[in-house]
Write a protein that holds these residues in place. Structure first.
Motif, PDB file in Angstrom:
ATOM      1  N   VAL A  15     -68.333  26.327  99.946  1.00 51.84           N
ATOM      2  CA  VAL A  15     -68.397  26.521  98.495  1.00 51.84           C
ATOM      3  C   VAL A  15     -69.268  27.727  98.175  1.00 51.84           C
ATOM      4  CG1 VAL A  15     -69.162  25.533  96.309  1.00 51.84           C
ATOM      5  CG2 VAL A  15     -67.979  24.087  97.972  1.00 51.84           C
ATOM      6  N   ARG A  16     -70.401  27.833  98.833  1.00 49.43           N
ATOM      7  CA  ARG A  16     -71.306  28.949  98.567  1.00 49.43           C
ATOM      8  C   ARG A  16     -70.683  30.290  98.950  1.00 49.43           C
ATOM      9  NH1 ARG A  16     -76.910  28.416  97.849  1.00 49.43           N
ATOM     10  NH2 ARG A  16     -77.450  26.322  97.157  1.00 49.43           N
ATOM     11  N   LEU A  24     -71.567  36.166  92.396  1.00 48.41           N
ATOM     12  CA  LEU A  24     -72.105  35.280  91.370  1.00 48.41           C
ATOM     13  C   LEU A  24     -73.397  34.621  91.846  1.00 48.41           C
ATOM     14  CD1 LEU A  24     -68.830  33.498  90.165  1.00 48.41           C
ATOM     15  CD2 LEU A  24     -70.129  35.272  88.946  1.00 48.41           C
ATOM     16  N   PRO A  25     -74.235  34.173  90.917  1.00 47.60           N
ATOM     17  CA  PRO A  25     -75.450  33.448  91.288  1.00 47.60           C
ATOM     18  C   PRO A  25     -75.217  31.958  91.515  1.00 47.60           C
ATOM     19  CG  PRO A  25     -75.430  33.777  88.936  1.00 47.60           C
ATOM     20  CD  PRO A  25     -74.199  34.474  89.463  1.00 47.60           C
ATOM     21  N   GLY A  26     -73.980  31.514  91.411  1.00 48.50           N
ATOM     22  CA  GLY A  26     -73.633  30.111  91.568  1.00 48.50           C
ATOM     23  C   GLY A  26     -72.435  29.790  90.697  1.00 48.50           C
ATOM     24  N   ARG A  75     -75.842  20.197  93.787  1.00 44.25           N
ATOM     25  CA  ARG A  75     -76.839  21.274  93.846  1.00 44.25           C
ATOM     26  C   ARG A  75     -76.683  22.098  95.121  1.00 44.25           C
ATOM     27  NH1 ARG A  75     -81.454  17.166  91.550  1.00 44.25           N
ATOM     28  NH2 ARG A  75     -81.235  17.716  89.329  1.00 44.25           N
ATOM     29  N   GLU A  76     -76.389  21.435  96.206  1.00 42.13           N
ATOM     30  CA  GLU A  76     -76.191  22.176  97.459  1.00 42.13           C
ATOM     31  C   GLU A  76     -74.961  23.072  97.373  1.00 42.13           C
ATOM     32  OE1 GLU A  76     -77.644  23.151 101.329  1.00 42.13           O
ATOM     33  OE2 GLU A  76     -78.499  22.133  99.594  1.00 42.13           O
ATOM     34  N   PHE A  77     -73.980  22.685  96.582  1.00 42.63           N
ATOM     35  CA  PHE A  77     -72.817  23.548  96.352  1.00 42.63           C
ATOM     36  C   PHE A  77     -73.203  24.811  95.583  1.00 42.63           C
ATOM     37  CE2 PHE A  77     -69.547  19.809  96.315  1.00 42.63           C
ATOM     38  CZ  PHE A  77     -69.597  19.755  97.698  1.00 42.63           C
ATOM     39  N   GLY A  78     -74.364  24.794  94.936  1.00 37.94           N
ATOM     40  CA  GLY A  78     -74.774  25.950  94.157  1.00 37.94           C
ATOM     41  C   GLY A  78     -74.314  25.894  92.714  1.00 37.94           C
ATOM     42  N   VAL A  79     -74.101  24.688  92.200  1.00 40.25           N
ATOM     43  CA  VAL A  79     -73.715  24.546  90.793  1.00 40.25           C
ATOM     44  C   VAL A  79     -74.978  24.652  89.957  1.00 40.25           C
ATOM     45  CG1 VAL A  79     -72.613  23.072  89.083  1.00 40.25           C
ATOM     46  CG2 VAL A  79     -71.728  23.138  91.418  1.00 40.25           C
ATOM     47  N   ARG A  80     -75.086  25.728  89.186  1.00 41.91           N
ATOM     48  CA  ARG A  80     -76.294  26.013  88.423  1.00 41.91           C
ATOM     49  C   ARG A  80     -76.425  25.110  87.204  1.00 41.91           C
ATOM     50  NH1 ARG A  80     -78.485  31.266  88.595  1.00 41.91           N
ATOM     51  NH2 ARG A  80     -79.730  30.568  86.816  1.00 41.91           N
TER      52      ARG A  80
END
Length: 310
Positions: A15-16, A24-26, A75-80
């Motif tokens: 995902v990251r 993108l930042p997330g 959160r580990e997926f990087g969902v801001r």
């Protein structure tokens, strides 16, 4: 077990890599479900039992876990930023859900404070209370609630939310199973009275995709979220018409990433790959997966870093 230990590292890295490649930042996901645990368990039981609203389709829950573990995963997926989509199926439930949502938002700063509603006496009062408590997005589930969004009890509520500029993610399409008040007609009548309402059509309006694209083209504040659309699962049930892809591209500033996490029958990354597979380009993906949500919810795009749980 520590919640972070439940995270699939390989999946999270995939995902990251998706959003990192786009620069993108997330991600910003406008359609995720967090609700009181006993309510969510009942939702999962409904899916397990192939209830009528699932269309009789097998629907295994991929991210069936306790709240702490689900938070660690997203959160580990990087969902801001994400939402706590919750919804009542009967009168007397919405205000209680909104009270829970206040506490959840306070202890979950990366969740966009979410509230809900139902056509019942007192709805304007508790919706106004939720707005004053800081709600940033509402959920209206026309299919599950089995109500007409044009109910006179809701008319002042739509006016209030339109005036406040608060988005309302609305499951109003007829998928996966039609209801008495689903489809474009009922919400079109609401929009005719409240053209400034920031209506976010969930699931791209599945299966009436083109009808809801019509509404987005007609009303500048209408948006659509991608929840489950374009995935292999949904394409088997209600394929998106490829002739409409140019319209989807043209509305690229009003399409928002949604996934239905955790209640999805496939890995999270599959939604992202399905969007990528449309071939609408990286600029479109950047807008959908982050920039449009950041603009709608006034999120500082480049502040800070995406937290990891480990």
């Amino acid at each position: 077990m520590n919640a972070a230990e439940g995270v699939d590292v390989a999946e999270a890295e995939e995902v990251r890599r998706f959003w990192e490649r786009l620069g993108l930042p997330g991600l910003i996901d406008v359609h995720t479900h967090f609700m009181p645990e006993r309510v969510l368990r009942k939702v999962w039981d409904y899916f397990d039992g192939l209830g009528p609203l699932t269309g009789g389709v097998e629907w295994p829950i991929t991210y069936r876990a306790d709240e702490d573990e689900r938070l660690a995963v997203i959160r580990e997926f990087g969902v801001r930023a994400f939402t706590a989509m919750l919804y009542p199926h009967k009168p007397g439930m919405a205000e209680w859900l909104n009270s829970w949502a206040v506490d959840f938002a306070r202890r979950t700063p990366d969740c966009l404070h979410t509230a809900t509603l139902f056509p019942e006496p007192g709805v304007e009062t508790y919706v106004r209370g939720a707005v004053e408590a800081g709600a940033r997005v509402f959920k209206a589930h026309v299919q599950v609630g089995a109500y007409d969004p044009g109910d006179p009890l809701l008319d002042p509520v739509w006016g209030l939310l339109a005036e406040a500029g608060i988005p309302v993610v609305t499951h109003c399409g007829s998928g996966p199973s039609p209801g008495k008040h689903t489809g474009p007609g009922p919400v079109a009548r609401v929009l005719a009275r409240h053209p400034r309402l920031r209506l976010v059509v969930a699931h791209m309006g599945m299966p009436e995709y083109e009808d809801f694209l019509d509404l987005a083209e007609r009303y500048g504040e209408v948006r659509l979220d991608t929840t489950m659309a374009f995935t292999d699962f949904s394409e088997r049930i209600a394929p998106f018409p490829r002739r409409a892809l140019p319209r989807l591209a043209a509305l690229g500033d009003r399409i928002l990433l949604g996934t239905d996490f955790p209640n999805i029958p496939y890995p999270y990354v599959h939604q992202l790959r399905s969007l990528e597979g449309l071939g609408l380009g990286d600029a479109w993906l950047r807008a959908v997966c982050f920039e449009n949500g950041a603009r709608l919810f006034k999120i500082n795009q480049w502040a800070g870093s995406v937290p990891r749980t480990r």
